[in-house]
Structures are given as C-alpha cells and as structure tokens.
Write an enzyme that holds these catalytic residues in place. Sequence first.
Site, PDB file in Angstrom:
ATOM      1  N   PHE A 133     -17.524  17.841  32.055  1.00 35.65           N
ATOM      2  CA  PHE A 133     -16.958  18.762  33.038  1.00 35.65           C
ATOM      3  C   PHE A 133     -16.212  19.889  32.304  1.00 35.65           C
ATOM      4  O   PHE A 133     -15.545  19.640  31.303  1.00 35.65           O
ATOM      5  CB  PHE A 133     -16.016  17.970  33.952  1.00 35.65           C
ATOM      6  CG  PHE A 133     -15.559  18.717  35.158  1.00 35.65           C
ATOM      7  CD1 PHE A 133     -16.388  18.862  36.258  1.00 35.65           C
ATOM      8  CD2 PHE A 133     -14.289  19.287  35.206  1.00 35.65           C
ATOM      9  CE1 PHE A 133     -15.962  19.543  37.379  1.00 35.65           C
ATOM     10  CE2 PHE A 133     -13.863  19.978  36.326  1.00 35.65           C
ATOM     11  CZ  PHE A 133     -14.706  20.107  37.417  1.00 35.65           C
ATOM     12  N   ASP A 210     -13.040   9.816  31.276  1.00 33.01           N
ATOM     13  CA  ASP A 210     -12.752  10.548  32.504  1.00 33.01           C
ATOM     14  C   ASP A 210     -13.499   9.850  33.640  1.00 33.01           C
ATOM     15  O   ASP A 210     -14.730   9.756  33.623  1.00 33.01           O
ATOM     16  CB  ASP A 210     -13.215  12.005  32.347  1.00 33.01           C
ATOM     17  CG  ASP A 210     -12.853  12.863  33.554  1.00 33.01           C
ATOM     18  OD1 ASP A 210     -12.793  12.314  34.672  1.00 33.01           O
ATOM     19  OD2 ASP A 210     -12.625  14.075  33.375  1.00 33.01           O
ATOM     20  N   TYR A 235      -8.859  12.955  44.648  1.00 35.56           N
ATOM     21  CA  TYR A 235      -9.281  13.685  45.853  1.00 35.56           C
ATOM     22  C   TYR A 235     -10.786  13.619  46.074  1.00 35.56           C
ATOM     23  O   TYR A 235     -11.293  14.210  47.004  1.00 35.56           O
ATOM     24  CB  TYR A 235      -8.810  15.145  45.811  1.00 35.56           C
ATOM     25  CG  TYR A 235      -9.188  15.910  44.554  1.00 35.56           C
ATOM     26  CD1 TYR A 235     -10.476  16.398  44.385  1.00 35.56           C
ATOM     27  CD2 TYR A 235      -8.253  16.143  43.553  1.00 35.56           C
ATOM     28  CE1 TYR A 235     -10.820  17.091  43.250  1.00 35.56           C
ATOM     29  CE2 TYR A 235      -8.588  16.829  42.408  1.00 35.56           C
ATOM     30  CZ  TYR A 235      -9.876  17.311  42.255  1.00 35.56           C
ATOM     31  OH  TYR A 235     -10.210  17.990  41.119  1.00 35.56           O
ATOM     32  N   LYS A 236     -11.504  12.881  45.196  1.00 35.02           N
ATOM     33  CA  LYS A 236     -12.947  12.726  45.392  1.00 35.02           C
ATOM     34  C   LYS A 236     -13.175  11.457  46.214  1.00 35.02           C
ATOM     35  O   LYS A 236     -12.839  11.437  47.389  1.00 35.02           O
ATOM     36  CB  LYS A 236     -13.656  12.751  44.043  1.00 35.02           C
ATOM     37  CG  LYS A 236     -13.555  14.156  43.426  1.00 35.02           C
ATOM     38  CD  LYS A 236     -14.027  14.273  41.996  1.00 35.02           C
ATOM     39  CE  LYS A 236     -13.910  15.728  41.536  1.00 35.02           C
ATOM     40  NZ  LYS A 236     -13.957  15.870  40.081  1.00 35.02           N
ATOM     41  N   ARG A 384     -26.021  19.122  44.733  1.00 31.35           N
ATOM     42  CA  ARG A 384     -25.503  17.766  44.558  1.00 31.35           C
ATOM     43  C   ARG A 384     -25.313  17.121  45.906  1.00 31.35           C
ATOM     44  O   ARG A 384     -24.650  17.678  46.779  1.00 31.35           O
ATOM     45  CB  ARG A 384     -24.138  17.838  43.869  1.00 31.35           C
ATOM     46  CG  ARG A 384     -24.178  17.613  42.411  1.00 31.35           C
ATOM     47  CD  ARG A 384     -22.821  17.424  41.783  1.00 31.35           C
ATOM     48  NE  ARG A 384     -21.678  17.992  42.501  1.00 31.35           N
ATOM     49  CZ  ARG A 384     -20.431  17.927  42.050  1.00 31.35           C
ATOM     50  NH1 ARG A 384     -20.178  17.321  40.910  1.00 31.35           N
ATOM     51  NH2 ARG A 384     -19.434  18.459  42.732  1.00 31.35           N
TER      52      ARG A 384
HETATM   53  C1  LIG Z   1     -13.294  16.972  39.443  1.00 30.96           C
HETATM   54  C2  LIG Z   1     -13.151  16.758  37.986  1.00 30.96           C
HETATM   55  C3  LIG Z   1     -12.018  17.215  37.305  1.00 30.96           C
HETATM   56  C4  LIG Z   1     -10.975  17.994  38.047  1.00 30.96           C
HETATM   57  O1  LIG Z   1      -9.826  18.310  37.344  1.00 30.96           O
HETATM   58  P1  LIG Z   1      -8.618  18.984  38.159  1.00 30.96           P
HETATM   59  O2  LIG Z   1      -7.532  19.110  37.187  1.00 30.96           O
HETATM   60  O3  LIG Z   1      -8.314  18.084  39.314  1.00 30.96           O
HETATM   61  O4  LIG Z   1      -9.107  20.300  38.670  1.00 30.96           O
HETATM   62  C5  LIG Z   1     -11.917  16.920  35.955  1.00 30.96           C
HETATM   63  N1  LIG Z   1     -12.890  16.237  35.303  1.00 30.96           N
HETATM   64  C6  LIG Z   1     -14.005  15.801  35.944  1.00 30.96           C
HETATM   65  C7  LIG Z   1     -15.050  15.024  35.216  1.00 30.96           C
HETATM   66  C8  LIG Z   1     -14.174  16.061  37.304  1.00 30.96           C
HETATM   67  O5  LIG Z   1     -15.270  15.667  37.942  1.00 30.96           O
END
Ligand SMILES: *Cc1c(COP(=O)(O)O)cnc(C)c1O
Length: 415
Positions: A133, A210, A235-236, A384
Amino acid sequence: MNAELLQRAAELDAADPLAAYLNEFVPIDEPGFVAYLDGNSLGRPTKRAAADLQALVAGAWGTSLIRSWTDGDDPWMQWPERVGDEIATACLGAASGQTVVADSTTVLLYKLARAALTARPGRDEIVLDTDNFPTDRYVLEGIASECGMSLRWIDTDPREGVHAEQVAEAAGERTALVVLSHVAYRSGWVADLPAIAAISHQAGALLLADLCHSVGALPVQLDAWGVDLAVGCTYKFLGGGPGAPAFGYVRRDLQDHVRQPIQGWMGRADPFTMGPGYQPAAGIRALVSGTPPIVGMVPVRAGVDLIARAGIDAIRSKSTGLTSLAIDVVDSWPDSLGVQVNSPRDATRRGGHVTISRGDFRQVNASLWERGVIPDFRAPDGIRLGLAPLCTSYTDVVRALEVARTVMTRGAEAP
Ligand SMILES: *Cc1c(COP(=O)(O)O)cnc(C)c1O
C-alpha cells in the site's frame, strides 16, 4: 440475468448462518440502491455504533465529563489497551497486553517500524515490496532517509503478492526489518505470514505485518505465527467509521527491547505526575503517544463485538463463498467482454476482496456508482469488489455484477 447463478445465490443465502447479521447494520435507504461492495475500504456502520455514540454524548461525555477519564469500571484512560485486547481476542489470535488502539495506521506504522529498528542496531536494511500500500512504501522511504537505512525491494506481481521464497532471497545479515501486508490491497493475495516470520527470524530480522485488509475478514494468529509487530486499521472490515484510529501489536517479549520515537505524555509511566523527562510506561502502553481517541473507538468496539459474536471462522467461510461466487459470475461472462480476474483463484490464498480488470474500468466504476452499485476503482484498471461477509448477501454479488455486465455490454456512457 443469469437465472442459474441467481438461483444458486438464493440457495446460498437461505442456508447462510450469518444472514441475520445484516439487521445489525444501519439500513441503506436510497432509491435505486443495489449493493455496497466496498466493505474492505469503508465498512458500514452498525446500529449499535449509532446508539453507543449517542449514549456517549449524553452520558459519559455530556454528563460525567472529565470524570470519565478515570472513574467507573471502564475509564477512558484504559481504552487503548482494553479495545486493543478486544480486537486481539476477536480477530488477531493475540494474548492480552500486546495490542493498543492509537493514531492512524500511517502514524502507527511509522512508530512501529522505528521501534523495530531500535531492537536491531547495526543492521541497515529494510525489506519491503513494490506493491505494498502506498502509505507503507512512503513511510518506509521516509524512515530510510531519516535513519540512513537502505530499502531492499521485492518486485511483486500485482495480480498476486509477496511469496515466502522472495523474502528468503531478499532478507540477509544486513536486514533489520521486513514489512509487508498480510492481504494485498489490490489482488487480495494472502501472504504466508508464518513462513515469512520464520524466514525473517532466520535472517535475524523482525517482521512487521500490515493487517489492514485481513483483520475482521480472515483468521489471524499473531502469537502462533511468530509475527513480531503488526498494525491495522479499524474502519475497513471492523466498521470503526471514517478516520477511526488504528491498532498496533508488539509481541510481549519484544516490548522491553523496542523504543518508539513519539514520546508523548500518555505513553509515559505515571503521566499525571507531569514530571521531568520521559520514562516509557510498562508494556504495550508505551506505544501510546497522546490523548486516546475515545469518540473514534466507540464504533470500533461495536464492530469488534459483532465479529466476536459471529466468529471469525464463520466469517471467513462466508467470505470465501462470496469471493468464489463473484469469480464464478465473472467466469460466466463471454471472453469478448475482456474482463480479467486479478486475484488468486486458490481460495486459501485469497482475502476478502476480488479485483477484476479491464482498460475502461475507471469509467465503468463511475457508471456503477450512478446505478447504485458501489465497488471502488484502483489504478490502473481494476475494480475491487470488497465483500464484507456480515452485510453482503450472495444475491447482492450476482445482482451487482449483472449491472456491471450490462454497463460493459452497452458501453459505459449509455444510460
Ligand atoms: C487502508 C490501508 C492503510 C490506511 O492507512 P491510514 O493511515 O488509515 O490512511 C494503510 N495500509 C494498508 C495496507 C491499507 O490497506
């Protein structure tokens, strides 16, 4: 409409042990709405989150005010560890005292990566992959330049993800830290964390995982797998709401050997003595920096409670059923549509979402949003389908993909 697939979806829905959980979510009352397929990006709110937020405003905040930080049997001051343990128990396979809620994923990732480096002095390399990401890559690039580390990149196939053998090739005696996603944000590839943890340790390195796209969608066993540090967002699939705080995990026997860089008063031993000098609090609390985000944790607790009740194994079982059905629907389309599946076909290597691709999917995604079907688009050409098991039915999947087929057949711009 493919009558056979619709019939199969109806049968799967009738036999679905989790079907009743849809009633736990705030209903979507919008004309023309068909299906929400982005539960892996922003989970839907639970009814309990709405009620608990209202109760917080009226009660613990509105009436008890400052006393709520310290009084009663659930003082706010302890929420980082308490909510951390709730997530750990329901979703992470982690014993208590190793998880806290704080900050955003991005900030916690920074703190954990920097903390990990303090436990591996003399090593100057971080292993990461090209399809992690963006925020993960950017944070590690920043740490590398800040700390004089070099980055060793694993070149990932975006239709798959990081293989254990690639980590074995990349990690060596210079490696301090390996950072990768458990479930790849594009393909949904599930990395073999137990194998990768063992490989990292063999090289003398630590593993930071992660979990943003795996937590709440599939079983995670941090303690048993030997993962050293982990971070994830709420939040997912956990349904914590937009901007909800993240969680961080540090394996217990590592906690005394790492030092995170943002030394705030809330992670200090005895913060209210307001004394000179920083001394880290005992255990996982030291990962906290500033005032805990109480409002943001209320919906997280509601979402995690729902997952605990449904059970992560039952959730994974339905998740696999939903993604398999989505792939079967796409496979039933004529080759002339030119749609590709960019997610693993092996269900054991696939997380809670499926990515399909075609050159014009940016426009197709916009047309889908206009037609009440809400997936998301990921550059360069992927749509997705994030299928949150507690609020997505099998029929939703077939109906939504039928709208997609219609849009593609008529052309994205046609009404
Ligand atoms: C959604 C996501 C993030 C989000 O990071 P934020 O600090 O909440 O914006 C980070 N890493 C991965 C792999 C994600 O899918």
